[in-house]
Motif scaffolding. Structure first.
Motif, PDB file in Angstrom:
ATOM      1  N   LEU A  43       1.095  10.229  -7.878  1.00  0.00           N
ATOM      2  CA  LEU A  43       1.622   9.098  -7.106  1.00  0.00           C
ATOM      3  C   LEU A  43       0.608   7.952  -7.053  1.00  0.00           C
ATOM      4  O   LEU A  43       0.979   6.782  -7.178  1.00  0.00           O
ATOM      5  CB  LEU A  43       1.951   9.547  -5.680  1.00  0.00           C
ATOM      6  N   ALA A  44      -0.658   8.313  -6.860  1.00  0.00           N
ATOM      7  CA  ALA A  44      -1.706   7.279  -6.796  1.00  0.00           C
ATOM      8  C   ALA A  44      -1.777   6.547  -8.132  1.00  0.00           C
ATOM      9  O   ALA A  44      -1.860   5.315  -8.179  1.00  0.00           O
ATOM     10  CB  ALA A  44      -3.051   7.912  -6.449  1.00  0.00           C
TER      11      ALA A  44
ATOM     12  N   SER B 217      -7.542   8.589  -8.886  1.00  0.00           N
ATOM     13  CA  SER B 217      -6.866   7.287  -8.940  1.00  0.00           C
ATOM     14  C   SER B 217      -6.752   6.585  -7.587  1.00  0.00           C
ATOM     15  O   SER B 217      -6.372   5.418  -7.535  1.00  0.00           O
ATOM     16  CB  SER B 217      -5.461   7.445  -9.524  1.00  0.00           C
ATOM     17  N   ALA B 218      -7.056   7.288  -6.490  1.00  0.00           N
ATOM     18  CA  ALA B 218      -6.894   6.674  -5.173  1.00  0.00           C
ATOM     19  C   ALA B 218      -7.988   5.633  -4.930  1.00  0.00           C
ATOM     20  O   ALA B 218      -9.131   5.819  -5.334  1.00  0.00           O
ATOM     21  CB  ALA B 218      -6.940   7.741  -4.080  1.00  0.00           C
TER      22      ALA B 218
ATOM     23  N   ILE C 218      -3.793   5.113  -1.170  1.00  0.00           N
ATOM     24  CA  ILE C 218      -4.661   5.803  -0.215  1.00  0.00           C
ATOM     25  C   ILE C 218      -4.149   7.241  -0.089  1.00  0.00           C
ATOM     26  O   ILE C 218      -2.946   7.456   0.075  1.00  0.00           O
ATOM     27  CB  ILE C 218      -4.598   5.135   1.182  1.00  0.00           C
ATOM     28  N   VAL C 219      -5.046   8.196  -0.189  1.00  0.00           N
ATOM     29  CA  VAL C 219      -4.642   9.589  -0.030  1.00  0.00           C
ATOM     30  C   VAL C 219      -5.442  10.192   1.118  1.00  0.00           C
ATOM     31  O   VAL C 219      -6.658  10.016   1.207  1.00  0.00           O
ATOM     32  CB  VAL C 219      -4.850  10.402  -1.328  1.00  0.00           C
ATOM     33  N   ALA C 220      -4.753  10.881   2.016  1.00  0.00           N
ATOM     34  CA  ALA C 220      -5.408  11.488   3.173  1.00  0.00           C
ATOM     35  C   ALA C 220      -5.029  12.961   3.268  1.00  0.00           C
ATOM     36  O   ALA C 220      -3.934  13.366   2.860  1.00  0.00           O
ATOM     37  CB  ALA C 220      -4.998  10.756   4.452  1.00  0.00           C
ATOM     38  N   ASP C 221      -5.948  13.741   3.799  1.00  0.00           N
ATOM     39  CA  ASP C 221      -5.695  15.159   4.036  1.00  0.00           C
ATOM     40  C   ASP C 221      -6.801  15.662   4.961  1.00  0.00           C
ATOM     41  O   ASP C 221      -7.947  15.245   4.830  1.00  0.00           O
ATOM     42  CB  ASP C 221      -5.713  15.936   2.700  1.00  0.00           C
ATOM     43  N   ALA C 222      -6.433  16.537   5.886  1.00  0.00           N
ATOM     44  CA  ALA C 222      -7.454  17.069   6.798  1.00  0.00           C
ATOM     45  C   ALA C 222      -8.335  18.084   6.073  1.00  0.00           C
ATOM     46  O   ALA C 222      -9.468  18.330   6.473  1.00  0.00           O
ATOM     47  CB  ALA C 222      -6.787  17.709   8.006  1.00  0.00           C
TER      48      ALA C 222
ATOM     49  N   ARG D 102       0.824  -1.203   0.000  1.00  0.00           N
ATOM     50  CA  ARG D 102       0.000   0.000   0.000  1.00  0.00           C
ATOM     51  C   ARG D 102       0.860   1.255   0.000  1.00  0.00           C
ATOM     52  O   ARG D 102       1.937   1.266   0.601  1.00  0.00           O
ATOM     53  CB  ARG D 102      -0.897   0.015   1.251  1.00  0.00           C
ATOM     54  N   LEU D 103       0.353   2.277  -0.670  1.00  0.00           N
ATOM     55  CA  LEU D 103       0.999   3.586  -0.614  1.00  0.00           C
ATOM     56  C   LEU D 103       0.030   4.547   0.043  1.00  0.00           C
ATOM     57  O   LEU D 103      -1.097   4.709  -0.429  1.00  0.00           O
ATOM     58  CB  LEU D 103       1.345   4.074  -2.030  1.00  0.00           C
ATOM     59  N   LEU D 104       0.462   5.153   1.137  1.00  0.00           N
ATOM     60  CA  LEU D 104      -0.347   6.182   1.795  1.00  0.00           C
ATOM     61  C   LEU D 104       0.304   7.533   1.526  1.00  0.00           C
ATOM     62  O   LEU D 104       1.465   7.750   1.856  1.00  0.00           O
ATOM     63  CB  LEU D 104      -0.421   5.925   3.303  1.00  0.00           C
TER      64      LEU D 104
END
Lengths: 249, 103
Positions: free
Chosen positions: A95-96, A123-124, A107-111, A82-84
């Protein structure tokens, strides 16, 4: 259900399993599928081979197991790496995309929920609108997870890196200029991060291939991630001394 | 075998017999990692690979034989020997390929 259908299910569920096949010796062609915490299907494979299940699952690699004079081929099934990415910036989408090309889970995260939309990051596989600590707890990175932090904002990047260091992630990368890296380094040390922990962070992340566009930067970072995973230096193959194809755990 | 499962399943559902050839061991430089498979259907369709194309034709004829007999086989390929016209790997590696019918 046929064995093929069962294996297809495993690919979808991501459950860990090993398919044992006798390829030489008594019981030639016999197959046994062992699913972690679940069923054992089939018969005719020496018990001495099946006993190695735990180690095979942990190593996550295909190979031959010798057992009672028979050669048994063990094919490993389990979730892809996995790529976070923390930070829903343009590079996150690149990147995704690159991670999906490798068959990985992205997986892409952001507040900042306004940045974290399927339109911006199509693409995530998963988008997580949470603060760094919570996002990383949700993902629970293991030794098959790479983390890249690229918000360019200290109030997100620093807690994300600190939380990442608390996991088994095999790669932790951070974007940013050399000057920013130095400043971040000081701040992380002040926050109680040790020098040894800091050494785990690749910053600026990526290989030195002259990357300029988002796609090139993504390729440079994924290149470094693969090299770290295979414990290779990431230079030109013509200068490499090891065998070309890596055996990655 | 992982990467060829969707095709194998589709061919089986279409009522075809399928034989799968899998790289089970490699020594020195080898073109495909251990676990890579080539699937062959009864009607002659192929999907996947076990090398860079060096031994596929020989694997294919063995697969057709296994299709008939139902008896699995372990094949071994080494370095190309020009004198003997053997099928081999010019890259200097060796591979073992297991060929079996899919139930």
């Amino acid at each position: 259900m046929t064995l093929v259908a069962r294996l297809r299910e495993l690919l979808e569920s991501g459950d860990r399993a090993v398919l044992f096949t006798v390829v030489e010796g008594e019981g030639l062609g016999s197959k046994v599928l062992v699913i972690e915490g679940g069923d054992t299907v089939g018969e005719g494979v020496p018990a001495a081979a099946l006993e190695q299940f735990d180690e095979l699952v942990r190593r996550g690699r295909n190979g031959i197991v010798q057992a009672d004079g028979a050669k048994v081929f063990a094919e490993w099934y389990g979730p892809p790496p996995r790529l976070l990415v923390y930070g829903a910036v343009d590079t996150a989408e690149a990147l995704a995309q690159a991670a999906k090309l490798l068959g990985w889970t992205a997986i892409v995260a952001d507040a900042r929920a306004t940045f974290l939309t399927p339109e911006r990051i199509p693409s995530a596989d998963q988008l997580i609108a949470k603060w760094p600590e919570d996002a990383i707890v949700e993902v629970a990175p293991d030794h098959q997870t790479a983390i890249v932090v690229l918000t360019h904002d200290d109030k997100f990047d620093e807690p994300a890196l600190i939380a990442a260091l608390d996991t088994e992630a095999f790669y932790i990368g951070a974007l940013g200029s050399r000057r920013n890296q130095e400043r971040r380094r000081e701040r992380l040390l002040e926050a109680g991060v040790t020098e040894e922990q800091l050494a785990r962070i690749s910053g600026p992340c990526g290989l030195d291939i002259g990357a300029d566009t988002q796609a090139e930067t993504a390729l440079s970072i994924l290149g470094e991630i693969l090299a770290v995973r295979a414990q290779r230096p990431g230079g030109p193959l013509r200068e490499a001394k090891q065998r070309i194809h890596a055996e990655v755990a | 075998m992982k990467e060829i499962l969707p095709e194998v399943e589709a061919w089986r559902e279409a009522g075809e017999k399928v034989v799968v050839a899998t790289v089970v061991a490699t020594r020195r430089s080898a073109p495909r990692p251990v676990g890579t498979s080539l699937a062959v259907s009864e009607s002659g369709k192929m999907y996947g690979s076990v090398s860079g194309g060096c031994v596929e034709s020989d694997v294919y004829s063995n697969a057709m034989e296994v299709m008939q007999t139902g008896q699995p086989k372990l094949l071994h390929y080494g370095i190309t020997d020009d004198q003997a016209w053997e099928v081999g790997l010019p890259c200097g590696g060796e591979i073992d390929v297991f060929v079996e019918a899919v139930e």
